[in-house]
Scaffold this active site. Structure first.
Site, PDB file in Angstrom:
ATOM      1  CB  VAL A  83      -0.230  -3.215  -6.856  1.00 41.97           C
ATOM      2  CG1 VAL A  83      -0.554  -1.945  -6.877  1.00 41.97           C
ATOM      3  CG2 VAL A  83       0.633  -3.857  -7.977  1.00 41.97           C
ATOM      4  CG  HIS A  84      -3.867  -3.268  -2.980  1.00 49.32           C
ATOM      5  ND1 HIS A  84      -4.092  -3.803  -4.228  1.00 49.32           N
ATOM      6  CD2 HIS A  84      -5.232  -2.707  -2.839  1.00 49.32           C
ATOM      7  CE1 HIS A  84      -5.192  -3.510  -4.660  1.00 49.32           C
ATOM      8  NE2 HIS A  84      -5.861  -2.648  -3.990  1.00 49.32           N
ATOM      9  CG  HIS A  85       3.306  -4.917   0.807  1.00 48.19           C
ATOM     10  ND1 HIS A  85       2.910  -4.974   2.208  1.00 48.19           N
ATOM     11  CD2 HIS A  85       4.477  -4.663   0.745  1.00 48.19           C
ATOM     12  CE1 HIS A  85       3.921  -4.922   2.869  1.00 48.19           C
ATOM     13  NE2 HIS A  85       5.018  -4.636   2.137  1.00 48.19           N
TER      14      HIS A  85
END
Lengths: 299, 203
Positions: B37-39
């Site tokens: 998700v951060h990526h």
């Protein structure tokens, strides 16, 4: 031709074994944590130890995996050369993982390398990972299952030292790894150390060291002394539960060794989180069994 | 040490009152988001499919069970190693408006900076206590990015009195685990030579 009835029977038993291992701590770990909780009386430690105990109780009551990270399933099998179902064993273990993934349920943790796709059933290339050992003149199998979460796998490492760096080089690496990655690995951890002549042997032995009971000692007196000194020293770091500081850091240190090459001194490190879900079962040819790590439990 | 009972949306004023070592019990919107998700949000610059303003992001990959066509149940959900998100958390906070990050272990100087700039806190839920945590989840409101697989998807939880959340980074520049690490390292420098002397096994 493999006997599908035998595969069914064996995989049912092993899947029950996996499900139980995911929801309960082995006897040795449970006893050690209770002992440590009595010592950790200050700061955040009592709150964390209470959450840990409440969690295990709830997991048992609700029949759920105690931690969401049920790991990549690893088996360590010591197979008697006279065990009659050796042909069925590899498929039975894979089937057991598929069944346990549904039944427990286990988290989907097998991500195919390069394709970067989660298979959704915990089976992938070379996974479940199986370590085979042959035991002459026996007709049973001793099967360990180990669910190592990602957090306690992150501190894992292996390095080949030059012999003149000595065992003190190993001490330095262990302490550096514990103060940097240790806090993330859900301490109090069980630390496994492998010492050998090459990186892969040391790494593998460090994992096998984690299969040994908490509180057991290496048969070599020097190794046993090093285990004790490391345990005492690491506890003095005072990582505490969750790295929130306390009086203790580790449940213990287990070292395993293989003879080294004269020119190399390799060290491997593996850590097991407090929720050390490794279980051992001995299965006889008639499928009766002895649940070694959870005495008296019927699957 | 103070104990805070907060409900989402959490405001900047709420966050400013909180200091490292405080404990929060959180009611309201908690959404899981970890490596992938951060990526997607930070590295690929994709729009976050969940409105996270004033809410919490939970570094966690739960075990979920589908109970009907569009309904899921949370079986177990505990925190994952927050340090893995260190590379992207600062930008993630700025992009999403998250006020409370939940995870385990510490985070580094970049996230400390991010918490200061975006008025947010990082908190620690006891690791491995996934059933205790799941019992605080009252409802699963939905899931986004399920193509990432069960652990990496964004699971939208409605939580009640979710905690204890021990504040490890506040918006004033405090970092509890970094402070602890200074002490651990000081002790280490004394202990390593002592043990080294006892393991002189080479002839």
């Amino acid at each position: 031709m493999h006997d599908t009835k035998i595969i069914d029977q064996l995989s049912d038993l092993v899947s029950s074994f996996i499900c139980y291992a995911g929801s309960h701590l082995p006897d040795d770990v449970d006893a050690k944590l209770k002992e440590m909780a009595k010592i950790e009386t200050e700061g955040f430690a009592p709150t964390i130890y209470k959450a840990m105990a409440d969690n295990m109780e709830l997991a048992d009551k609700l029949g759920r995996p105690s931690c969401q990270d049920t790991g990549i399933i690893q088996f360590f099998a010591k197979v008697g050369t006279k065990f009659p179902y050796q042909d069925e064993l590899p498929e039975a273990l894979e089937q057991a993982v598929l069944k346990a993934t549904e039944r427990a349920p286990l988290r989907h943790n097998a991500v195919q390398v390069f394709d970067e796709i989660n298979t959704g059933n915990n089976v992938g290339v070379r996974v479940p990972w199986i370590d085979w050992e042959l035991v002459p003149d026996r007709d049973d199998i001793e099967l360990y299952v180990y669910m190592a979460g990602g957090g306690c796998s992150l501190p894992g490492m292996a390095k080949v030292l030059m012999p003149l760096e000595g065992y003190e080089g190993i001490v330095r690496i262990i302490f550096d790894q514990m103060t940097s990655y240790g806090v993330n690995a859900c301490p109090p951890v069980l630390l496994g150390v492998g010492i050998a002549g090459s990186a892969e042997v040391a790494a593998k032995l460090s994992k096998k060291a984690l299969l040994r009971p908490v509180g057991s000692h290496n048969e070599n007196p020097k190794a046993a002394m090093m285990e004790e000194e490391l345990e005492k020293g690491l506890n003095e770091l005072g990582l505490g539960p969750g790295g929130l500081s306390g009086k203790l850091s580790v449940m213990g240190v287990n070292i395993e060794q293989a003879a080294r090459h004269p020119a190399t001194l390799a060290v491997g490190i593996s850590t097991a989180c407090w929720a050390h879900r490794r279980a051992c079962i001995k299965i006889n040819p008639d499928f009766t069994y002895d649940f070694v790590t959870s005495k008296g439990v019927t699957l | 040490m103070s104990i805070w009972h907060l409900t989402t949306p959490v405001t900047d004023e709420d966050i400013e009152k909180i200091h490292i070592g405080d404990v929060i019990y959180l009611t309201g919107d908690i959404t899981t988001g970890r490596d992938d998700v951060h990526h997607r949000v930070v590295v690929q610059g994709r729009e976050c499919p969940v409105d996270l303003r004033g809410a919490a992001v939970f570094h966690a990959g739960p075990i979920m069970k589908k109970v009907s066509e569009d309904k899921w149940k949370c079986v177990a959900v505990g925190p994952t190693t927050s340090m893995r998100m260190e590379k992207a958390e600062k930008e993630f906070l700025a992009a999403t408006g998250v006020k409370i990050v939940i995870g385990k272990g510490g985070m580094g100087p970049k996230t400390t900076e991010g918490c200061k700039e975006s008025k947010a806190v990082h908190t620690i839920f006891p690791g491995g206590c996934a059933v205790v945590a799941a019992e605080c989840i009252e409802d699963v409101a939905g899931v986004e990015w399920l193509d990432l697989g069960m652990p990496e998807a964004m699971w939208r939880f409605k939580a009640k009195e979710f905690g204890p959340l021990i504040v490890s980074i506040d918006c004033h520049g405090g970092n509890l685990i970094d402070n602890n690490k200074v002490t651990f390292n000081e002790r280490k420098e004394k202990l390593v030579p002592e043990i080294s002397e006892k393991v002189q096994f080479m002839h």
